[in-house]
Design a protein around this motif. Structure first.
Motif, mmCIF file in Angstrom:
data_model
loop_
_atom_site.group_PDB
_atom_site.id
_atom_site.type_symbol
_atom_site.label_atom_id
_atom_site.label_comp_id
_atom_site.label_asym_id
_atom_site.label_seq_id
_atom_site.Cartn_x
_atom_site.Cartn_y
_atom_site.Cartn_z
ATOM 1 N N GLN A 332 0.858 -1.134 0.032
ATOM 2 C CA GLN A 332 0.142 0.098 0.000
ATOM 3 C C GLN A 332 0.714 1.165 -0.043
ATOM 4 O O GLN A 332 2.089 1.268 0.402
ATOM 5 N N ASP A 370 5.514 3.105 -2.101
ATOM 6 C CA ASP A 370 4.630 2.025 -2.016
ATOM 7 C C ASP A 370 5.518 1.004 -1.141
ATOM 8 O O ASP A 370 6.763 0.570 -1.440
ATOM 9 N N LYS A 373 6.376 -5.664 -0.268
ATOM 10 C CA LYS A 373 5.970 -6.735 -0.015
ATOM 11 C C LYS A 373 6.957 -7.607 0.341
ATOM 12 O O LYS A 373 8.049 -7.575 -0.122
ATOM 13 N N GLY A 404 -1.016 -7.192 5.205
ATOM 14 C CA GLY A 404 -2.288 -7.219 4.900
ATOM 15 C C GLY A 404 -3.452 -7.340 6.133
ATOM 16 O O GLY A 404 -3.140 -7.256 7.269
#
Length: 944
Positions: A332, A370, A373, A404
């Motif tokens: 995100q 961003d 991940k 998440g």
């Protein structure tokens, strides 16, 4: 005339002559002219100086007679050996030489080796010394050569060679003295450190090596080797220390040299301000720059070298003051606020927990990123670090991050995931215990391929690594609720039957398919009926008995007598069957079973059979030929009987079941108990062969699906025989015939196969890697302890399909099975075509049902159970001896890892349970920690 002695007499005379010479006799037989010369031995080994050996030279005439004459002996190297006039060799030194014996033009040579056997070269003194580089070691390098008894060996040449580090030796070679010693002086090279090496060796004796350490010379120079010209926010420690190297005249680092640091401008401090160089000649201080923007300076001083080394740094206003979100979320966006960022994104690097973030835009006061991940790490606190080419590296900021949303599944909810990038599950803190069933399933639908998978969990702890994989033996499993037992006599008999049948059944389907594709005549009726419908008991009939070789030429002709004629079958007995065999009442009983429920139930489920011989019946031949040629096979049918005799010589042009005859190894009572289930099973194959090959001209149904349906025939015909029916949720009492009311054990084998799939071994042992390593689609490589499982495991899938899709399918569950027979597809694709549900979906739902059926989990999807059978009771009540339950690996929410190899269409089961005391993550990857194969899917069910 020349007189010659017989061979044996001549040999005797020669031997006597040599013996007389050896004993010192002064005379020898006198022969003619010298013709040849021998010298023995031809090779001599002397192991010490002074050692001797006698050589014997003998001269012969042309007739082989010994000539008494004088031979000359000559040594090749007197420094190694001496030789007497009589041929005695004495070692005078070490080395290799030879002795030549000669007489006129005749000569022979013997090789002489003089080396002390078993001697060794050893270091006596001078090893592990040290000296300043380019200087001679204080003591010489001395070696000693000794024999096996420890005595000195003189006269050995020792070669001294510099192996590493440079330098030189005073002598390259030396000969051992009377004490067996030799020596040289060693002058070191110019490199400091323990890198100086000299080898001392003697050919054929041995080798040893000396090591020495070179010490750095006096300090002569100093230089700055790191830390200059750094850019960093004011008031922070420079990332690279101010490093100084002090060297001698040869470039070696000088240890123990004093170095001091001082700040000149800009403020700040250097720690430590004074220190000594380490073993490599390096000193390093950490500079915390002051609060002044722009240039700042410092220097290092090296006393005794008269060197001052300048350093500079630039202080910047780079700072991080905040974030746009309280918690960073992997994948995100987020905005970092501060000062001194600059506007060129390529000049900015942001790391989150060590992973580089994507920088999307920047101003002097904001950076848009961003969040990267990770490999499914749990929610945790991490360091966020901003670095720019113009401002340096700002102090790390600690922020919470999560990968998440946390799992928010209701009890009974099921998730099915098929994208390997999503195989990551996050669990938030939860004080109340909860549990999940995790299934890792291969969606490969043919063969026996293995896919390596790793399932790992981690709680919120420092460090990026998941736990190392643990072996299967350490995996937590529940305790067994019963003692394992071996197969009973009947189960072992059927196991051998199915194992033998499995070896040829697939070839049987393929052979029939090949004949069909080759244009063989299967649709036309034979010119003459094998057995007319009006045949009477006592009629004699000639039969062909095809063997289990899947060829049209391998058969035996027998003569049989009709024993019973029913409405659905004609029963015959081979005239050569052993006595006493079946009685007439036995044949009638078996005939009644076929007439009353086997035929009707099989045909209602799988379709009408063909009737090539136009007698409205199947033919059952009980023949001793099976006893002889295939003693483990209890009975079989073959597609070869469907082809015309012209196309397949083994064909009877009729629907025939071939059964084994009772004998001493197969008592009549056993055969009678086996008969009805066996006929129900094999008659299903007659229907399948006929409808696929003759009625529809379809491809082979395949062994897995055909055996699954034939095993279903055992179940549904058993229902008809016992007055049971599908959908009744029967438990262990019915499945295992606990009350002993089922003499034919109609339900035993499907459930036994599943128990083996769960890990039961043939001898009562257990298999740890079950069921995921077990194949139910193939028999080779051997699955789960060598037992073919496609019978019962495929039956369980078909039973699950019947239970859930039958109520809404045209014709019910019977309609489903007939559609599978009549469809053109093969394998699991056949089921998908018939029920209209993707294979991946029904495989996952069926696999989840194997564990969750009747377990009392509320809210489960409607298809996660077996309405016809209570698997929990059957496998976990302990009522049925030897049954093995499905036993998942069990883990709590903590660090763990488990590697498994998942077989085609099989599933690895895991139960995750307990309270979650800190955020946790569970992921599924391959065994190299990469995304797993797309042929692996995941299902997750919350159980409480």
């Amino acid at each position: 005339m020349e007189l010659k002695l017989p061979l044996r007499i001549a040999a005797f005379v020669s031997a006597v002559s040599l013996l007389a010479y050896a004993c010192g006799e002064s005379t020898r037989p006198v022969g003619g002219q010298p013709a040849s010369l021998t010298l023995v031995p031809s090779r001599v080994q002397l192991d010490a100086v002074g050692a001797t050996e006698d050589l014997t030279a003998t001269v012969y005439d042309a007739e082989g007679n010994v000539i008494d004459t004088t031979v000359q002996f000559e040594p090749s190297d007197p420094s190694v050996i001496a030789v007497s006039a009589g041929g005695t060799v004495t070692a005078t030194g070490t080395g290799v030489a030879s002795v030549t014996a000669s007489l006129g033009s005749l000569s022979k040579t013997s090789e002489i080796n003089v080396f002390p056997v078993g001697s060794d070269v050893e270091k006596l003194s001078g090893d592990l010394q040290s000296a300043v580089v380019a200087n001679m070691l204080p003591e010489p390098l001395v070696v000693r050569v000794s024999d096996p008894g420890g005595g000195a060996v003189p006269g050995i040449e020792i070669f001294f060679t510099v192996v590493s580090g440079g330098g030189s030796v005073s002598v390259d070679s030396a000969t051992t003295d009377a004490n067996g010693q030799a020596s040289t002086e060693f002058t070191l090279g110019t490199t400091a450190g323990a890198v100086h090496q000299v080898a001392a060796s003697a050919g054929g004796v041995g080798r040893t090596e000396f090591l020495a350490t070179g010490l750095a010379d006096a300090a002569q120079s100093a230089q700055a080797i790191a830390g200059d010209g750094q850019i960093q926010p004011v008031g922070t420690v420079l990332p690279v220390g101010l490093a100084v190297l002090v060297s001698d005249q040869h470039g070696n680092g000088v240890p123990g040299q004093d170095v001091t640091y001082e700040v000149l401008t800009g403020g700040g401090s250097i720690t430590p301000a004074s220190l000594q160089t380490d073993a490599t000649g390096v000193a390093q201080g950490q500079w915390t720059i002051g609060g002044a923007l722009g240039a700042q300076t410092a220097q290092a001083n090296v006393p005794g070298v008269s060197t001052t080394l300048p350093f500079s740094a630039e202080g910047t206003d780079l700072t991080v003051t905040g974030f746009s979100v309280d918690t960073l979320v992997e994948g995100q966006p987020a905005t970092i606020t501060g000062t001194g960022f600059g506007t060129v994104t390529r000049n900015i690097t942001v790391t989150v927990d060590g992973s580089v973030a994507q920088v999307n835009a920047a101003t002097t006061t904001t950076i848009d990123i961003d969040v990267p991940k990770t490999q499914c790490f749990p929610a945790r606190d991490v360091d966020v670090v901003v670095t720019t080419t113009t401002g340096g590296t700002a102090p790390a900021q600690t922020k919470p991050v999560k990968a998440g949303d946390f799992m928010n599944m209701a009890v009974g909810e099921m998730m099915l995931l098929q994208d390997p990038t999503e195989y990551c599950f996050h669990f938030g803190e939860e004080p109340t215990s909860r549990s999940y069933l995790l299934g890792v399933q291969s969606t490969v639908t043919a063969g026996a391929s293995l896919t390596g998978v790793s399932v790992a969990g981690q709680v919120q702890t420092p460090g990026p690594a998941f736990a190392s994989a643990i072996p299967a033996a350490d995996m937590t499993r529940s305790a067994p609720r019963f003692a394992p037992v071996q197969l009973d006599e009947r189960a072992e008999r059927w196991r051998r039957h199915r194992e033998a049948e499995a070896e040829w059944l697939e070839a049987e389907w393929q052979y029939g398919q090949a004949l069909l594709e080759a244009g063989a005549d299967i649709a036309s009726a034979p010119s003459q009926q094998l057995i007319d419908s009006t045949v009477s008991v006592g009629t004699s009939v000639s039969f062909k008995v095809p063997m289990l070789s899947s060829t049209c030429t391998d058969f035996t002709t027998v003569t049989a007598t009709v024993e019973a004629v029913g409405t659905r079958g004609i029963w015959l007995s081979d005239d050569n069957n052993p006595a006493p065999g079946y009685t007439g009442a036995d044949f009638q009983s078996l005939s009644d079973a076929l007439d009353n429920f086997i035929f009707d139930e099989d045909t209602s489920y799988f379709g009408a059979p063909t009737d090539l011989d136009r007698n409205g019946r199947i033919v059952v031949l009980i023949t001793q030929q099976l006893n002889q040629d295939a003693p483990n096979v209890l009975g079989f049918v073959t597609s070869r009987d469907l082809f015309s005799e012209a196309q397949c010589g083994a064909s009877n042009n009729a629907e025939v079941f071939y059964g084994r005859a009772p004998d001493t190894g197969y008592p009549r009572a056993q055969a009678l108990a086996d008969g009805p289930p066996l006929i129900a099973h094999e008659f299903t194959h007659i229907i399948q062969f006929g409808r696929r090959l003759i009625v529809n001209g379809s491809p082979s149904l395949g062994v897995v699906m055909s055996e699954g349906q034939a095993t279903m025939a055992e179940e549904v015909v058993g229902h008809a025989a016992l007055g049971n029916s599908p959908g009744r949720n029967y438990g262990a009492g019915i499945a295992g015939d606990v009350g002993g009311t089922d003499p034919n054990n109609w339900y035993e084998f499907p459930f036994t196969d599943i128990s083996f799939y769960y890990g039961r071994g043939l001898s009562g042992s257990t298999l740890a890697d079950a069921p995921h390593s077990c194949s139910w689609l193939t028999v080779n490589p051997a699955p789960c302890q060598g037992r073919p499982l496609w019978y019962g495991v495929t039956w369980s899938l078909l039973r699950w399909v019947n239970d859930h899709f039958g109520p809404t399918f045209s014709g019910g569950e019977r309609g489903i099975q007939q559609a599978i027979v009549n469809n053109d597809a093969t394998g699991l694709q056949n089921i998908e075509d018939v029920i209209g549900t993707p294979t991946e979906t029904f495989l996952a739902e069926w696999a989840a049902s194997l564990y969750l059926d009747d377990r009392g989990v509320i809210g489960l999807p409607s298809r996660i159970d077996f309405p016809s059978w209570n698997l929990l009771d059957i496998y976990e009540s302990g009522t049925i001896p030897g049954f093995r339950r499905l036993d998942p690996a069990r883990f709590v929410f903590a660090d763990f890892a488990r590697d498994v190899d998942v077989r085609a269409a099989s599933t690895a089961y895991f139960v995750l349970s307990g309270a979650v005391v800190a955020p946790a993550a569970v992921r599924v990857r391959d065994q190299t920690d990469q995304f797993v194969s797309p042929r692996i899917q995941i299902f997750l069910v919350r159980m409480n």
